[in-house]
Design an enzyme around this catalytic site. Structure first.
Site, short mmCIF file in Angstrom:
data_model
loop_
_atom_site.label_atom_id
_atom_site.label_comp_id
_atom_site.label_asym_id
_atom_site.label_seq_id
_atom_site.Cartn_x
_atom_site.Cartn_y
_atom_site.Cartn_z
N GLY A 1 8.66 -0.07 -13.55
CA GLY A 1 8.68 -1.44 -13.03
C GLY A 1 8.81 -2.41 -14.19
N LEU B 1 6.69 -8.99 -14.16
CA LEU B 1 5.89 -9.63 -15.20
C LEU B 1 5.00 -8.63 -15.91
CD1 LEU B 1 4.90 -13.00 -13.54
CD2 LEU B 1 6.51 -12.60 -15.38
N ALA B 2 4.31 -7.79 -15.15
CA ALA B 2 3.39 -6.84 -15.78
C ALA B 2 4.17 -5.80 -16.59
CB ALA B 2 2.53 -6.17 -14.71
N ARG C 1 -4.90 -20.53 2.30
CA ARG C 1 -3.81 -19.85 3.00
C ARG C 1 -4.26 -19.06 4.21
NH1 ARG C 1 -0.49 -17.61 -2.34
NH2 ARG C 1 0.34 -19.63 -2.91
N HIS D 1 2.93 -11.98 2.37
CA HIS D 1 3.38 -12.54 1.11
C HIS D 1 2.92 -11.72 -0.09
CE1 HIS D 1 4.44 -15.52 -1.79
NE2 HIS D 1 3.21 -15.76 -2.13
N ARG E 1 -5.96 -13.95 -2.59
CA ARG E 1 -5.53 -14.43 -3.90
C ARG E 1 -5.29 -15.93 -3.86
NH1 ARG E 1 -0.92 -15.79 -5.89
NH2 ARG E 1 0.41 -14.84 -4.30
#
Lengths: 665, 255, 258
Positions: A39, A42-43, A336, A429, A463
């Site tokens: 992958g 970002l990580a 959210r 999401h 989150r």
């Protein structure tokens, strides 16, 4: 028993002390240690680049045609960091506290505190690598508030923060590719991990262009493979986002943490028909100026659905601004999960406004006229502006603030949101759950790590906005480069294991058998048929609201789908070619197994918390009701065989934060 | 079916990189104007799988919201189709009429070989970035983010260049298959920021050299790239690339 | 490879060559235009013929003109080479290509336009320049009354020749000039309809070529700036794409109709 390996000592100094005492690998030895990174979001990109800079030999894999396309790129809003540039009282502790509270007290304190500590470094690193964040006229960085926090700590680059951060990390990765420190394998999909003597030692990957299976050795394997929201078929995730890498690891011994925690984002463009392949997010920032409503009377809602009534003609007193009504303190800006459930509640009650009955209005007309229109009129010294003038003035302001989002909405729906209220509906999401990891980000399989959305660790049950980017980069840039040393320092004497080792051969054969099995079924239904059926069950029964009956039914239904899938799926083409349908089939097979576990976890967790709302656990006003006495733990599931798991629990200890009920009234 | 449009497609089919390809006719019925262009392909592919006669059409796509840069269809003679400032995945069928014939081809360039049907290999772009499209800053080296003020205009301009999604529409649109817009966007972004200054000469020289090695054509300033760019990257970036390149060649110790 | 060859063999460097030679040729167009305007003078071609002598004898201009010929050849052949090189970048063509949707026709056809101009230059040079230098251009005697400015011209016999291209003598108020009469070649040549047609077509090609080429050259040199683009466009379109081609096309038309 699960050992989360949290360092001793006060929370403020845990990470500092850990960094100073963690075993180091000397530079000469690093060159002979190989690390596989799966992958390149970002990580993954930040981890691969940083580890290569340190001197490790890195192989990076992604299924897309380029590492730059990983789905981190689609994040819009921003990235949080406790920089306190705005002098508004922000601090590491506040970010830590907000994250734990936002996660409804289901995240691990030590990990979250570390995340808050390194958040500032992420901004420094990103700016240094050329990320063009928004700036003020003085040339310094701009911040905005996001997701209902009381401080301005969100850094952003227009509505493309994820893109800019990813391209920053990607450029660092490509630099290492150019230097020969990273070997890049794009259009490669990881299809299994290889464990030897209880440690993870490599992967089996499929070259998606030629279809050939490849064996790759690594002293350690990092899964940075994102979340599993696509189990719902429709989500804001990219079409290719999948759970396969994490799921293969799970089946080879890595525990899966909190699989039921799913974040449903309240402001997405509603489904328009059966053909729908994915959902598009409209930035949360729209809720700052849009008022959410449905008609007060069911007859009006029905008339709107049938196209007999124009919502603009509905009188003010006939509209139900349900968030403002239910949550007078936070109004349209509630978190959210709360906003999403409230929309579902209204639509379920028959007040939905689009053809499918699953949409509510996000209306800018009021603020356009009376907030911004009046402001501009005052600036222009017009004391008695006409209604038309107000609308025209406000139009300009709204256009400047949200122009690109309004254009996007019009592009997708064909409706002009300047003239008609937007229609929105919640959509899947983000998934807070993921592979269980300890403080070192290592899974229950030694040498196998999980970073970013692929792990479960930092967001608890929900989150906060602008925290996903923060976590991905924290894990990759600043956490794993240290914590991996704790493991690799003991591996320096391990010579690279030949990929002719029986474990590699066996794993490859298993992968190959599975692919051939999928191709051999030659049933009657395409892969998407099963995926859509699974998605609907998950959305209806394991989505915004869950109950015992629904979940029990869902589990048996998913088991049926699984059986049917392996009997009747039709996968064209063959294994030794570029075959997107075959890729999809493998991923959906894994989603089906995961879906069952999610329902099982949701059923097991007899409480409501964050993204997990159980209808049988709510207050009289319909708010989530936690059960801290019995469920203040991480549910980590061990795979035994398909459809059979054992549950392990990691108790969550709160030494620095007082647990309280969330309230947004 | 969810709609009432009938569309005639002529789609490029090619088994793999080594075989010959050709346009094949398909008729897609019951298309809804609310469908995206790719969703119409989903519908067609589902039908092809169910019928079992023809393999489904391979095409690249991922985020389906116009940001990942993976989708890449050349539609009726234009990359990403008839609309301005959108990618193929953001194109909806309401942009077409009932009964329309639509020709769909892959990006065409020597540097973007076809993998299968409509999917091409764009790894040349990755190699160009690897040759210099970065700032050499190791993790942990960075100073405080606010220690380096950047004029807002420069930051905004750098951002506008950095909006490039690397889809390759510029190459596909250019009659010379030139990659100048792509390269110039990255060179511009980093040239406009003080962080990019120390490596500005080597960066532009190496990236241009890699671009030429990959087999892209030369720029003849037709402007097609910018006109078709889904992120509307400006031609001023190409001028800046030219400046940066000649300044590096003529005014620095590097070559 | 040293840095100069490296620069000029890169795709950007090759374009720079095109830009620099192109702009140099543009500067010549202005001079050529201004000089040739003397064709319209009612002096039976005296001024024009004198100008022709000056252009072919002045050492500085002679040197520059050889530079010019080199630039024409370089620009043309480099351009043609680039066209083929660029074609190689797309070995498989599109079946449907909608160029007009995103770019101006002239910008996509610089090679063809340039080739028309090159053919034209070859014809043009062989008709006039070659004839003038190596062929047989007859002489004409001009008798100019300095006071009244009245000019009388007499063709010299076809077999008349002398060592220089021009000789001038003054006899009282009369100034006598015997000069190679290029003007007469022009006059005669432009009675041919095919030649006039070629000239007009070529000037149309020149117009489109410069419509794109002039501003493109500045873009290649890195000059694309909102403060200067207006001026570049004005000169590129107003002067080079309109005035100059119209001016040049007017000459053959004028003689054809006259």
């Amino acid at each position: 028993m699960l050992d989360s390996k949290i360092p001793q000592g006060p929370i403020e100094s845990k990470w500092t002390k850990y960094k100073s005492t963690v075993p180091l690998v000397n530079p000469a030895n690093k060159r002979s240690l190989e690390i596989i990174v799966v992958g390149t979001g970002l990580a993954g990109a930040s981890a691969a680049a940083t580890l290569a800079e340190l001197g490790y030999k890195v192989k990076a894999f992604c299924f897309q045609d380029s590492p730059r396309r990983a789905h981190s790129i689609a994040a819009q809003g921003g990235i949080n960091a406790a920089k306190n540039y705005q002098n508004d009282g922000d601090s590491v502790y506040r970010l830590f506290y907000d994250t734990i509270k936002g996660g409804d007290y289901r995240a691990r304190e030590a990990n979250v505190h570390r995340l808050a500590e390194v958040s500032g470094n992420i901004i420094d690193q990103s700016v240094a690598s050329g990320v063009p964040f928004a700036r003020e006229y003085g040339g310094l960085l701009s911040n905005r508030s996001f997701g209902g926090t009381q401080v301005q700590r969100t850094f952003y680059a227009a509505g493309q923060t994820g893109q800019q951060l990813l391209l920053g990390a990607y450029s660092g990765l490509q630099r290492q590719v150019g230097l020969g420190n990273v070997r890049l394998f794009s259009r490669h999909e990881m299809l299994d991990v290889v464990n030897i003597d209880g440690k993870c030692r490599g992967i089996i990957a499929r070259d998606l262009v030629s279809g050939k299976l490849e064996r790759h050795f690594g002293h350690a394997v990092l899964l940075c493979t994102g979340g599993y929201g696509n189990v719902f078929f429709l989500s804001t995730n990219a079409m290719g986002s999948n759970v396969t890498a994490a799921w293969k690891a799970h089946k080879k011994g890595a525990f899966f943490g909190n699989p039921c925690y799913t974040q449903i984002h309240p402001t997405c463009i509603p489904v328009s028909g059966d053909h729908q392949s994915k959902l598009t997010l409209m930035s949360e920032s729209l809720r700052n100026d849009g008022r959410i409503w449905v008609p007060k009377r069911k007859e009006d809602a029905a008339a709107i659905r049938e196209g007999k009534l124009n919502p603009n003609d509905l009188k003010e007193e006939d509209r139900d601004y349900y968030l403002e009504r239910r949550y007078p303190a936070f109004g349209n800006l509630v978190p959210r999960d709360v906003a999403s459930r409230a929309a579902k509640e209204r639509c379920d009650a028959g007040f939905g406004v689009n053809k499918t009955g699953e949409a509510v209005y996000l209306d800018f007309a009021f603020n356009m006229k009376y907030k911004y229109g009046k402001q501009v009129a005052t600036l222009k010294h017009i004391s008695n502006p006409t209604e038309e003038q107000l609308t025209a003035f406000g139009h300009e302001v709204i256009k400047e603030k949200y122009g690109n989002l309004f254009d996007m909405y019009k592009q997708i729906t064909g409706v002009d949101p300047y003239k008609n209220p937007m229609m929105i509906y919640p959509a899947v999401h983000y998934t807070m759950g993921g592979l269980w990891v300890d403080y070192n980000l290592m899974t229950t399989v030694p040498g196998l790590y999980a970073l970013g959305e692929a792990n479960f660790s930092d967001h608890g049950a929900n989150r906060l906005g602008a925290s996903a980017l923060m976590q991905g980069l924290a894990d990759g840039y600043f956490v794993i480069p240290y914590t991996i040393g704790a493991y690799l320092a003991n591996e320096i004497s391990v010579k690279p294991i030949s990929t002719d080792h029986e474990a590699f051969v066996k794993a490859e054969n298993e992968v190959s058998d599975r692919l051939n099995k999928l191709l051999a079924i030659k049933g009657t239904k395409p892969v998407d048929y099963f995926h859509k059926r699974l998605g609907k069950i998950m959305w209806d029964k394991c989505g915004m609201a869950r109950n015992v009956e629904g979940l029990t039914w869902a589990i048996s239904e998913i088991q049926k789908i699984r059986e049917e899938f392996w009997k009747d799926v039709r996968v064209p083409g063959d294994a030794n070619e570029f075959n997107p349908e075959l890729e999809k089939a493998g991923r959906v097979a894994d989603f089906i197994e995961l879906g069952e576990l999610m329902c099982k976890d949701a059923l097991e967790r007899n409480e409501s918390c964050g993204g997990h709302f159980r209808e049988d656990h709510q207050t009289e006003e319909g708010e989530a009701l936690r059960d801290d006495e019995n469920f203040k733990h991480v549910a980590a599931w061990q795979f035994n065989e398909v459809g059979n798991w054992s549950l392990h629990k990691e108790d969550l200890v709160y030494e620095n934060i007082k647990i309280a009920q969330r309230s947004y009234k | 079916m969810s709609g009432n449009m009938n569309i005639n497609l002529k789609v490029w089919r090619q088994k793999n990189g080594k075989s010959q390809g050709k346009l094949v006719d398909y008729k897609v019925e019951g298309v809804s104007p609310d469908m995206s262009f790719l969703e119409m392909f989903d519908v067609l592919n589902d039908r092809l799988v169910s019928e079992g006669k023809d393999e489904p059409i391979a095409f690249d796509h991922d985020c389906r919201e116009g940001i990942c840069g993976m989708c890449s269809m050349y539609i009726n003679g234009r990359p990403h189709g008839p609309n301005q400032g959108v990618t193929t995945c953001q194109l909806h069928m309401r942009s077409f009429k009932d009964g329309d014939t639509i020709v769909v081809e892959p990006w065409r360039a020597a540097a973007f070989p076809v993998i299968k049907d409509l999917a091409v290999d764009r790894s040349a772009f990755d190699r160009i970035i690897a040759s210099g499209g970065f700032i050499s800053v190791n993790t942990g080296n960075a100073q405080d983010a606010n220690s380096l003020p950047i004029p807002k205009d420069n930051a905004d301009e750098a951002f506008a260049a950095a909006a490039c999604i690397g889809c390759g529409a510029c190459v596909a649109a250019c009659k010379n298959s030139s990659a100048m817009l792509f390269v110039s966007a990255k060179v511009s972004q980093l040239a406009l920021l003080p962080q990019g200054d120390p490596e500005r000469n080597t960066r532009v020289l190496n990236m241009v050299a890699q671009m030429d090695t990959e087999g892209f054509g030369a720029c003849t300033n037709t402007g097609a790239c910018s006109a078709e760019c889904p992120k509307e990257i400006s031609l001023t970036n190409i001028a800046r690339l030219n400046r940066e390149y000649f300044a590096a060649q003529l005014g620095s110790d590097r070559s | 490879m040293n840095w100069i060859t490296k620069m000029f063999s890169s795709s950007l460097g090759q374009k720079l060559i095109m830009a620099l030679t192109g702009l140099f040729l543009c500067s010549f167009l202005i001079i050529h235009m201004v000089g040739n305007l003397q064709l319209f003078k009612h002096d039976a071609g005296l001024a024009f013929n004198k100008y022709a002598v000056f252009m072919t004898t002045n050492p500085l201009i002679k040197t520059t003109s050889y530079l010019l010929y080199a630039a024409i050849l370089f620009h043309a052949f480099k351009g043609i080479a680039l066209v083929f090189q660029n074609k190689k970048a797309r070995p498989v063509k599109y079946q449907a290509f909608d160029g007009k949707a995103n770019s101006h026709w002239s910008s996509r056809n610089m090679g063809i336009l340039g080739t028309i101009i090159l053919v034209f230059i070859a014809v043009h040079m062989s008709n006039f320049w070659w004839q003038y230098k190596f062929g047989t251009v007859p002489y004409t005697r001009y008798t100019e009354n300095i006071q009244t400015g009245e000019i009388q011209s007499d063709y010299m016999p076809d077999n008349f020749t002398m060592n220089s291209k021009m000789e001038e003598q003054s006899e009282g108020l009369m100034k006598v000039t015997i000069v190679k009469d290029l003007f007469r070649s022009v006059e005669l040549g432009f009675k041919e309809i095919w030649l006039v047609a070629l000239y007009i077509i070529a000037m149309a090609a020149l117009s489109f070529h410069l419509y794109h080429g002039f501003k493109s050259a500045f873009q290649t040199m890195g000059l694309n700036h909102k403060k200067y683009n207006g001026a570049i466009n004005f000169i590129g379109i107003g002067v080079f794409a309109i005035l100059i081609p119209i001016g040049f096309a007017a000459m053959p038309l004028y003689f054809f109709i006259k």
